[in-house]
Design a protein around this motif. Structure first.
Motif, mmCIF file in Angstrom:
data_model
loop_
_atom_site.group_PDB
_atom_site.id
_atom_site.type_symbol
_atom_site.label_atom_id
_atom_site.label_comp_id
_atom_site.label_asym_id
_atom_site.label_seq_id
_atom_site.Cartn_x
_atom_site.Cartn_y
_atom_site.Cartn_z
ATOM 1 N N SER A 1 -5.164 3.872 3.643
ATOM 2 C CA SER A 1 -6.185 2.839 3.493
ATOM 3 C C SER A 1 -7.534 3.432 3.095
ATOM 4 C CB SER A 1 -6.340 2.057 4.802
ATOM 5 O OG SER A 1 -6.707 2.922 5.867
ATOM 6 N N VAL B 1 4.322 -1.813 0.553
ATOM 7 C CA VAL B 1 3.517 -2.477 -0.466
ATOM 8 C C VAL B 1 4.401 -3.488 -1.190
ATOM 9 C CG1 VAL B 1 2.099 -2.201 -2.525
ATOM 10 C CG2 VAL B 1 2.104 -0.411 -0.779
ATOM 11 N N SER B 2 4.014 -4.738 -1.149
ATOM 12 C CA SER B 2 4.765 -5.799 -1.804
ATOM 13 C C SER B 2 4.068 -6.175 -3.119
ATOM 14 C CB SER B 2 4.858 -7.025 -0.893
ATOM 15 O OG SER B 2 3.576 -7.575 -0.662
ATOM 16 N N SER C 1 2.571 -8.717 -4.093
ATOM 17 C CA SER C 1 1.328 -9.475 -3.952
ATOM 18 C C SER C 1 0.158 -8.637 -3.450
ATOM 19 C CB SER C 1 1.542 -10.661 -2.999
ATOM 20 O OG SER C 1 1.929 -10.196 -1.715
ATOM 21 N N ASP C 2 0.423 -7.416 -3.015
ATOM 22 C CA ASP C 2 -0.638 -6.548 -2.478
ATOM 23 C C ASP C 2 -1.386 -5.851 -3.606
ATOM 24 O OD1 ASP C 2 0.147 -7.163 0.124
ATOM 25 O OD2 ASP C 2 1.587 -5.504 0.180
ATOM 26 N N ASP C 3 -2.700 -5.953 -3.608
ATOM 27 C CA ASP C 3 -3.530 -5.239 -4.577
ATOM 28 C C ASP C 3 -4.337 -4.197 -3.806
ATOM 29 O OD1 ASP C 3 -5.069 -4.274 -6.589
ATOM 30 O OD2 ASP C 3 -6.139 -6.139 -7.009
ATOM 31 N N LEU C 4 -3.910 -2.943 -3.914
ATOM 32 C CA LEU C 4 -4.526 -1.866 -3.127
ATOM 33 C C LEU C 4 -5.228 -0.843 -4.009
ATOM 34 C CD1 LEU C 4 -1.569 -1.319 -0.645
ATOM 35 C CD2 LEU C 4 -3.641 -2.653 -0.250
#
Length: 256
Positions: free
Chosen positions: A176, A190-191, A193-196
């Motif tokens: 993170s 991490v799927s 839809s996740d924007d990391l």
């Protein structure tokens, strides 16, 4: 990681080489042992290995300066020989055959060249030969090179219809924040839809061109094709075996 029969394993320079650029032979042997374990379990494995340029730097002492392109060409040409020779000897101890595949980004640019490359790897896998893949840095054109071997490994995983891609680095996965900060946590899953992108570190590794940003982008792209992608720490003993047998207990980041 169940129901996976074809796997691409990518090993980064920061896993295989020490800070002074020397090859960590014991760690390389440990990676080989784990690939052999995968083969014994019935998996087809393609090994994408960095480390040639780092190996080459330790092979020759120059009395004059070279520009960046000349260095890459010289060191990679010498280092790749050393790297593949180590792999050949280590796999031979287990009675397994390996084949070297040096490729360029242009080989993925047309249907003909991509098909030719795919056919090469398919015949190797069908005959029990483990492809060991690296970019052909000796003749690759600067502006047409892969971002790094993460991108190359992703393209190969898609090309051979792999079920999983394992990217081995020197950290446990995607964090993170800066992995060195106490407050940073490991992101386990991490799927789509996740924007990391905002938490990814942009620095490159000490021994290669890549970094976590590259791994993140590759992982998102490959996972979108239905291939499971794992980022894990290649310096951890038996990390691949742990990922396969005890995934819940093993630190890593899984992209689905």
């Amino acid at each position: 990681m169940k129901n996976v029969r074809r796997i691409v394993v990518k090993v980064g320079s920061n896993v295989l080489t020490a800070d002074d650029g020397s090859l960590r032979v014991a760690r390389m042997a440990a990676i080989v042992d784990q690939v052999v374990w995968l083969k014994r379990q019935g998996y087809d494995v393609v090994l994408v290995s960095s480390g040639a340029v780092a190996c080459g730097r330790k092979e020759i002492c120059l009395d004059h300066k070279l520009d960046s392109i000349e260095q890459r060409q010289l060191f990679s040409s010498m280092g790749q020989v050393k790297l593949i020779n180590f792999y050949y000897e280590l796999f031979r101890e287990h009675g397994l055959h390996v084949g070297q595949v040096l490729t360029m980004k242009q080989n993925f640019s047309t249907e003909l060249t991509r098909h030719n490359q795919q056919a090469c790897m398919e015949v190797m896998l069908e005959n029990g030969v483990i492809p060991i893949v690296n970019e052909n840095d000796t003749v690759s054109i600067e502006g047409l090179m892969f971002t790094d071997n993460d991108e190359l490994a992703g393209l190969i995983a898609e090309m051979i219809s792999a079920q999983a891609l394992i990217l081995l680095s020197n950290v446990d996965g995607l964090y993170s924040g800066d992995p060195a900060d106490i407050g940073s946590r490991l992101i386990r899953r991490v799927s789509p839809s996740d924007d990391l992108a905002h938490v990814v570190q942009n620095g490159t590794s000490s021994g290669g061109r890549g970094g976590m940003a590259s791994k993140y982008l590759t992982a998102r792209k490959v996972a979108a094709e239905g291939i499971k992608v794992v980022i894990a720490n290649g310096t951890v003993p038996d990390i691949i075996i742990r990922l396969m047998e005890k995934p819940e207990e093993t630190p890593h980041t899984l992209f689905i």
